[in-house]
Design a protein around this motif. Sequence first.
Motif, PDB file in Angstrom:
ATOM      1  N   GLY A 241       0.834  -1.205   0.000  1.00  0.00           N
ATOM      2  CA  GLY A 241       0.000   0.000   0.000  1.00  0.00           C
ATOM      3  C   GLY A 241       0.863   1.247   0.000  1.00  0.00           C
ATOM      4  N   ASP A 242       0.196   2.386   0.147  1.00  0.00           N
ATOM      5  CA  ASP A 242       0.884   3.689   0.046  1.00  0.00           C
ATOM      6  C   ASP A 242       0.626   4.532   1.276  1.00  0.00           C
ATOM      7  N   ALA A 243       0.906   4.004   2.438  1.00  0.00           N
ATOM      8  CA  ALA A 243       0.628   4.728   3.677  1.00  0.00           C
ATOM      9  C   ALA A 243       1.437   6.015   3.737  1.00  0.00           C
ATOM     10  N   ASP A 244       0.789   7.065   4.259  1.00  0.00           N
ATOM     11  CA  ASP A 244       1.483   8.325   4.481  1.00  0.00           C
ATOM     12  C   ASP A 244       1.882   8.382   5.955  1.00  0.00           C
ATOM     13  N   ILE A 245       3.197   8.369   6.213  1.00  0.00           N
ATOM     14  CA  ILE A 245       3.645   8.450   7.614  1.00  0.00           C
ATOM     15  C   ILE A 245       4.182   9.847   7.926  1.00  0.00           C
ATOM     16  N   GLY A 246       4.023  10.756   6.981  1.00  0.00           N
ATOM     17  CA  GLY A 246       4.408  12.146   7.212  1.00  0.00           C
ATOM     18  C   GLY A 246       5.899  12.406   7.103  1.00  0.00           C
ATOM     19  N   ARG A 247       6.640  11.402   6.669  1.00  0.00           N
ATOM     20  CA  ARG A 247       8.094  11.537   6.510  1.00  0.00           C
ATOM     21  C   ARG A 247       8.524  10.557   5.426  1.00  0.00           C
ATOM     22  N   PRO A 248       9.748  10.719   4.889  1.00  0.00           N
ATOM     23  CA  PRO A 248      10.228   9.743   3.905  1.00  0.00           C
ATOM     24  C   PRO A 248      10.383   8.364   4.540  1.00  0.00           C
ATOM     25  N   LEU A 249      10.022   7.346   3.788  1.00  0.00           N
ATOM     26  CA  LEU A 249      10.140   5.957   4.263  1.00  0.00           C
ATOM     27  C   LEU A 249      10.929   5.155   3.240  1.00  0.00           C
ATOM     28  N   LYS A 250      11.989   4.496   3.697  1.00  0.00           N
ATOM     29  CA  LYS A 250      12.739   3.598   2.818  1.00  0.00           C
ATOM     30  C   LYS A 250      12.184   2.179   2.968  1.00  0.00           C
ATOM     31  N   THR A 251      12.166   1.468   1.865  1.00  0.00           N
ATOM     32  CA  THR A 251      11.563   0.135   1.833  1.00  0.00           C
ATOM     33  C   THR A 251      12.466  -0.799   1.034  1.00  0.00           C
ATOM     34  N   LEU A 252      12.749  -1.983   1.560  1.00  0.00           N
ATOM     35  CA  LEU A 252      13.576  -2.917   0.775  1.00  0.00           C
ATOM     36  C   LEU A 252      12.778  -3.479  -0.395  1.00  0.00           C
ATOM     37  N   VAL A 253      11.571  -3.961  -0.130  1.00  0.00           N
ATOM     38  CA  VAL A 253      10.725  -4.448  -1.228  1.00  0.00           C
ATOM     39  C   VAL A 253       9.285  -3.980  -1.038  1.00  0.00           C
ATOM     40  N   ARG A 254       8.652  -3.647  -2.155  1.00  0.00           N
ATOM     41  CA  ARG A 254       7.227  -3.314  -2.139  1.00  0.00           C
ATOM     42  C   ARG A 254       6.470  -4.524  -2.670  1.00  0.00           C
ATOM     43  N   VAL A 255       5.345  -4.844  -2.013  1.00  0.00           N
ATOM     44  CA  VAL A 255       4.564  -5.997  -2.467  1.00  0.00           C
ATOM     45  C   VAL A 255       3.125  -5.603  -2.731  1.00  0.00           C
ATOM     46  N   ASP A 256       2.493  -6.402  -3.576  1.00  0.00           N
ATOM     47  CA  ASP A 256       1.046  -6.331  -3.763  1.00  0.00           C
ATOM     48  C   ASP A 256       0.478  -7.639  -3.213  1.00  0.00           C
ATOM     49  N   VAL A 257      -0.546  -7.521  -2.374  1.00  0.00           N
ATOM     50  CA  VAL A 257      -1.194  -8.721  -1.824  1.00  0.00           C
ATOM     51  C   VAL A 257      -2.617  -8.736  -2.345  1.00  0.00           C
ATOM     52  N   SER A 258      -2.887  -9.627  -3.287  1.00  0.00           N
ATOM     53  CA  SER A 258      -4.254  -9.716  -3.826  1.00  0.00           C
ATOM     54  C   SER A 258      -4.446 -11.094  -4.441  1.00  0.00           C
ATOM     55  N   GLY A 259      -5.706 -11.518  -4.505  1.00  0.00           N
ATOM     56  CA  GLY A 259      -6.024 -12.824  -5.076  1.00  0.00           C
ATOM     57  C   GLY A 259      -5.362 -13.963  -4.313  1.00  0.00           C
ATOM     58  N   GLY A 260      -5.128 -13.742  -3.023  1.00  0.00           N
ATOM     59  CA  GLY A 260      -4.523 -14.802  -2.207  1.00  0.00           C
ATOM     60  C   GLY A 260      -3.036 -15.013  -2.465  1.00  0.00           C
ATOM     61  N   ARG A 261      -2.402 -14.024  -3.125  1.00  0.00           N
ATOM     62  CA  ARG A 261      -0.973 -14.160  -3.461  1.00  0.00           C
ATOM     63  C   ARG A 261      -0.191 -12.893  -3.130  1.00  0.00           C
ATOM     64  N   VAL A 262       1.104 -13.079  -2.915  1.00  0.00           N
ATOM     65  CA  VAL A 262       2.014 -11.940  -2.731  1.00  0.00           C
ATOM     66  C   VAL A 262       2.871 -11.811  -3.997  1.00  0.00           C
ATOM     67  N   ARG A 263       2.901 -10.587  -4.542  1.00  0.00           N
ATOM     68  CA  ARG A 263       3.803 -10.325  -5.680  1.00  0.00           C
ATOM     69  C   ARG A 263       4.728  -9.177  -5.305  1.00  0.00           C
ATOM     70  N   VAL A 264       6.016  -9.352  -5.564  1.00  0.00           N
ATOM     71  CA  VAL A 264       6.970  -8.265  -5.334  1.00  0.00           C
ATOM     72  C   VAL A 264       6.894  -7.337  -6.536  1.00  0.00           C
ATOM     73  N   VAL A 265       6.614  -6.039  -6.282  1.00  0.00           N
ATOM     74  CA  VAL A 265       6.438  -5.101  -7.394  1.00  0.00           C
ATOM     75  C   VAL A 265       7.616  -4.133  -7.542  1.00  0.00           C
ATOM     76  N   ASP A 266       8.473  -4.046  -6.526  1.00  0.00           N
ATOM     77  CA  ASP A 266       9.615  -3.124  -6.619  1.00  0.00           C
ATOM     78  C   ASP A 266      10.650  -3.498  -5.554  1.00  0.00           C
ATOM     79  N   THR A 267      11.906  -3.199  -5.835  1.00  0.00           N
ATOM     80  CA  THR A 267      12.952  -3.390  -4.821  1.00  0.00           C
ATOM     81  C   THR A 267      13.845  -2.152  -4.800  1.00  0.00           C
ATOM     82  N   CYS A 268      14.451  -1.891  -3.655  1.00  0.00           N
ATOM     83  CA  CYS A 268      15.238  -0.651  -3.541  1.00  0.00           C
ATOM     84  C   CYS A 268      16.669  -0.848  -4.019  1.00  0.00           C
ATOM     85  N   ILE A 269      17.176  -2.091  -3.994  1.00  0.00           N
ATOM     86  CA  ILE A 269      18.556  -2.338  -4.466  1.00  0.00           C
ATOM     87  C   ILE A 269      18.601  -3.630  -5.269  1.00  0.00           C
TER      88      ILE A 269
END
Length: 183
Positions: A155-183
């Motif tokens: 998701g795209d939560a707003d925490i009011g500050r920059p957030l670094k993330t190793l991997v972004r995922v989508d969780v839908s249809g009973g599955r996890v898909r990695v949609v982006d990685t930082c390195i």
Amino acid sequence: MLERLIRSLEASPVMKRGEYDYFIHPITDGVPLVEPALLREVGCAMVRVLDLSGVDKIVVCEAMGIHIGVAFSMMTDIPLVVVRKRSYNLPGEVAVHQTTGYSKGELYLNGVSAGERVVIIDDVCSTGGTLRALISALGQVGAEIADICVVISRGDADIGRPLKTLVRVDVSGGRVRVVDTCI
Ligand SMILES: O=P(O)(O)OC[C@H]1O[C@H](OP(=O)(O)OP(=O)(O)O)[C@H](O)[C@@H]1O
Ligand SMILES: Nc1nc2[nH]cnc2c(=O)[nH]1
């Protein structure tokens, strides 16, 4: 660099917690077991992405920030503060409310003083409720947040500050898909 994390995430089971689609993974749940190589991969990636200049303390939240925080603390030699879900009533303890997609509770911060520079790390950011609570608690003690990193964002939560993330995922249809990685 994040091959183990990506492979294991895409094999994660997804269960319902009420209406919430909750994925189950060693880093975010500790089950069925945490492989040292996976923990090392995550720790090394966090060392690469976080700004650690002048940082006095690492702040994590009970429970699933702890194993990541321990690995990171041993790699960087920076002391670890665990924000707990029960009160110790120590002088200066700060209590804040935490809301996630499936739970509500209180968090209790001890061990950080005004003017100290900290990084926050956690396993996952979803609604951002936990990170917002940690940021609020650290603001109340007058700490300076140097950087924030989570292993997994959904998701795209707003925490009011920059957030670094190793991997972004989508969780839908009973599955996890990695949609982006930082390195
Ligand atoms: O972005 P959010 O919606 O706040 O979700 C993220 C939080 O959810 C989990 O914590 P949880 O309180 O479920 O407890 P646990 O670490 O004890 O499993 C996880 O460890 C994060 O801290
Ligand atoms: N394990 C796990 N922890 C979470 N914390 C917030 N969302 C999730 C999730 O989907 N899975």
